[in-house]
Design a protein around this motif. Structure first.
Motif, short mmCIF file in Angstrom:
data_model
loop_
_atom_site.label_atom_id
_atom_site.label_comp_id
_atom_site.label_asym_id
_atom_site.label_seq_id
_atom_site.Cartn_x
_atom_site.Cartn_y
_atom_site.Cartn_z
N ASP A 284 -39.20 -23.37 -15.51
CA ASP A 284 -39.87 -22.19 -14.98
C ASP A 284 -39.31 -20.95 -15.70
O ASP A 284 -38.23 -20.50 -15.33
CB ASP A 284 -39.65 -22.08 -13.47
N PRO A 285 -39.99 -20.48 -16.75
CA PRO A 285 -41.35 -20.80 -17.21
C PRO A 285 -41.39 -22.09 -18.01
O PRO A 285 -40.34 -22.63 -18.37
CB PRO A 285 -41.70 -19.60 -18.08
N ARG B 297 -42.13 -42.18 -15.41
CA ARG B 297 -40.93 -42.71 -16.05
C ARG B 297 -39.79 -41.71 -16.09
O ARG B 297 -38.63 -42.09 -16.29
CB ARG B 297 -41.25 -43.17 -17.48
N GLY B 298 -40.11 -40.41 -15.96
CA GLY B 298 -39.04 -39.42 -15.95
C GLY B 298 -39.49 -38.08 -16.45
O GLY B 298 -40.68 -37.84 -16.69
N CYS B 299 -38.53 -37.19 -16.62
CA CYS B 299 -38.84 -35.84 -17.10
C CYS B 299 -37.68 -35.27 -17.88
O CYS B 299 -36.52 -35.62 -17.67
CB CYS B 299 -39.19 -34.91 -15.94
N ASN B 300 -38.02 -34.39 -18.80
CA ASN B 300 -37.02 -33.54 -19.42
C ASN B 300 -36.90 -32.28 -18.58
O ASN B 300 -37.83 -31.89 -17.87
CB ASN B 300 -37.41 -33.19 -20.86
N VAL B 301 -35.75 -31.63 -18.67
CA VAL B 301 -35.46 -30.46 -17.84
C VAL B 301 -35.07 -29.30 -18.74
O VAL B 301 -34.21 -29.45 -19.62
CB VAL B 301 -34.31 -30.76 -16.86
N THR B 302 -35.71 -28.16 -18.54
CA THR B 302 -35.35 -26.98 -19.33
C THR B 302 -35.02 -25.82 -18.39
O THR B 302 -34.92 -26.00 -17.17
CB THR B 302 -36.49 -26.63 -20.32
N ILE B 303 -34.83 -24.64 -18.96
CA ILE B 303 -34.43 -23.45 -18.21
C ILE B 303 -35.34 -23.24 -17.00
O ILE B 303 -36.55 -23.33 -17.13
CB ILE B 303 -34.49 -22.21 -19.13
N PRO B 304 -34.78 -22.99 -15.79
CA PRO B 304 -33.36 -22.74 -15.49
C PRO B 304 -32.72 -23.87 -14.68
O PRO B 304 -31.78 -23.62 -13.91
CB PRO B 304 -33.44 -21.47 -14.65
N CYS C 239 -44.88 -29.28 -16.78
CA CYS C 239 -45.07 -29.04 -15.35
C CYS C 239 -44.15 -27.91 -14.89
O CYS C 239 -42.92 -28.04 -14.99
CB CYS C 239 -44.77 -30.32 -14.57
N ARG C 240 -44.76 -26.84 -14.42
CA ARG C 240 -43.94 -25.73 -13.91
C ARG C 240 -43.43 -26.10 -12.53
O ARG C 240 -44.20 -26.40 -11.62
CB ARG C 240 -44.77 -24.45 -13.84
N VAL C 241 -42.12 -26.08 -12.38
CA VAL C 241 -41.47 -26.38 -11.10
C VAL C 241 -40.50 -25.24 -10.79
O VAL C 241 -39.60 -24.95 -11.59
CB VAL C 241 -40.71 -27.72 -11.15
N SER C 242 -40.69 -24.61 -9.66
CA SER C 242 -39.80 -23.51 -9.26
C SER C 242 -38.50 -24.07 -8.70
O SER C 242 -38.42 -25.24 -8.33
CB SER C 242 -40.48 -22.63 -8.21
N ALA C 243 -37.49 -23.22 -8.62
CA ALA C 243 -36.20 -23.65 -8.08
C ALA C 243 -36.34 -24.13 -6.65
O ALA C 243 -35.70 -25.10 -6.23
CB ALA C 243 -35.21 -22.49 -8.16
N ASP C 244 -37.22 -23.49 -5.88
CA ASP C 244 -37.41 -23.86 -4.48
C ASP C 244 -38.09 -25.21 -4.32
O ASP C 244 -38.02 -25.83 -3.25
CB ASP C 244 -38.23 -22.80 -3.75
N ASP C 245 -38.76 -25.69 -5.35
CA ASP C 245 -39.53 -26.93 -5.24
C ASP C 245 -38.88 -28.11 -5.95
O ASP C 245 -39.47 -29.19 -6.02
CB ASP C 245 -40.94 -26.71 -5.82
N LEU C 246 -37.66 -27.95 -6.45
CA LEU C 246 -37.01 -29.05 -7.16
C LEU C 246 -36.90 -30.30 -6.29
O LEU C 246 -37.25 -31.41 -6.70
CB LEU C 246 -35.62 -28.64 -7.64
N ALA C 247 -36.41 -30.14 -5.06
CA ALA C 247 -36.24 -31.28 -4.16
C ALA C 247 -37.58 -31.94 -3.88
O ALA C 247 -37.70 -33.17 -3.90
CB ALA C 247 -35.57 -30.84 -2.86
N GLY C 248 -38.61 -31.13 -3.62
CA GLY C 248 -39.93 -31.68 -3.34
C GLY C 248 -40.52 -32.39 -4.54
O GLY C 248 -41.17 -33.43 -4.41
N TYR C 249 -40.31 -31.83 -5.72
CA TYR C 249 -40.81 -32.45 -6.95
C TYR C 249 -40.25 -33.86 -7.12
O TYR C 249 -40.99 -34.82 -7.35
CB TYR C 249 -40.46 -31.58 -8.15
N PHE C 250 -38.93 -33.99 -6.99
CA PHE C 250 -38.32 -35.31 -7.18
C PHE C 250 -38.69 -36.27 -6.05
O PHE C 250 -38.83 -37.48 -6.28
CB PHE C 250 -36.80 -35.18 -7.30
#
Length: 270
Positions: free
Chosen positions: A11-12, A59-66, A38-49
């Motif tokens: 995000d972004p 199969r998984g995801c890469n993680v970028t800033i932040p 996929c845009r994922v906000s900090a507040d939605d990390l737990a919900g996303y996973f």
């Protein structure tokens, strides 16, 4: 037949070139899979996973800033990444549905530098976030004698040097650069939408290497400044492709065709 699915989150996220890379390799190998941003906000990390955990095709995801440090709280850490690098950039779903995190950034960063001897050298690194952690982890194993870490929060920078057992100095961002053999920008400065990294390269030796992890744009003001001084310059695509290759093998169970890197770079710079 199940179509294997992976993605990159942040995000972004609109600037990410990871979908182009993974789709290129999927097409080249004839793998029936997908890779999206996929845009994922900090507040939605737990919900996303929580949502992804029950999707066998995911199969998984890469993680970028932040999110590179924040994801540590949401996945299993089998390789003790928390105690070593302290940041994750790759999450994968195990056969039993467990989400496991790892880090392929350090290997991706090291790739373009592997042909040179760095024992006893001096590195200057800008930034103290997740990307910087991977860089410092790699530097700690490459034989560097000294590392100067520049960051807005000098106390955080000093703590990171201690964490990785590196000798050196923690300085504010506006401090003059030392006469380092390697300069690494591991901050977002210079990225589209961010201010440029304002540094003076005059004190770097003529054989110094300037390495910018930013890849949007590929030719950052820092790299342009390095080339104007005829210094060796490494752009962010080198690390991006290197870390993506390791992640691709994890997600899709196949090694990407690295013999086509030149073609891939042309696609990414078009």
């Amino acid at each position: 037949m199940t179509i294997l699915r992976a993605e990159v989150i942040g995000d972004p996220i609109a600037h990410s070139k990871s979908p182009l890379i993974h789709r290129f390799w999927l097409d080249a190998l004839g793998i029936d899979g997908s890779y999206d941003a996929c845009r994922v906000s900090a507040d939605d990390l737990a919900g996303y996973f929580a949502r992804c955990r029950d999707l066998p095709e995911w199969r998984g995801c890469n993680v970028t800033i932040p999110h590179k440090e924040a994801v540590l709280a949401h996945v299993e850490d089998r390789g003790d990444v928390r105690s070593s690098i302290g940041a994750m950039n790759t999450i994968f779903r195990d056969e039993d549905g467990t989400l496991v995190g790892t880090n392929t950034d350090a290997a991706g960063f090291y790739g373009p530098l592997s042909g040179s001897a760095w024992t006893g050298a001096h590195a200057a690194v800008v930034g103290a976030g997740g990307g910087a952690r991977a860089v410092l982890f790699a530097l700690s194993r490459m034989g560097f004698d000294r590392v100067t870490l520049l960051n807005r929060n000098v106390l955080k920078a000093g703590a990171l040097l201690g964490h990785f057992g590196l000798k050196g100095d923690a300085l504010p961002l506006d401090a003059p650069l030392p006469a380092a053999d390697l300069l690494v920008n591991a901050s977002p400065l210079g990225m589209q939408g961010q201010p440029p990294l304002d540094v003076d390269l005059d004190d770097l030796p003529d054989d110094a290497v300037v390495y910018d992890l930013v890849y949007a744009p590929i030719e950052t003001p820092l790299l342009a400044q390095a080339r104007a001084r005829d210094l060796a310059a490494v752009d962010g695509l080198e690390m991006l492709i290197g870390q993506a290759a390791a992640a691709f093998a994890i997600f899709f169970g196949a090694e990407p065709p690295r013999d086509r890197d030149a073609e891939l770079r042309e696609l990414l710079t078009a």
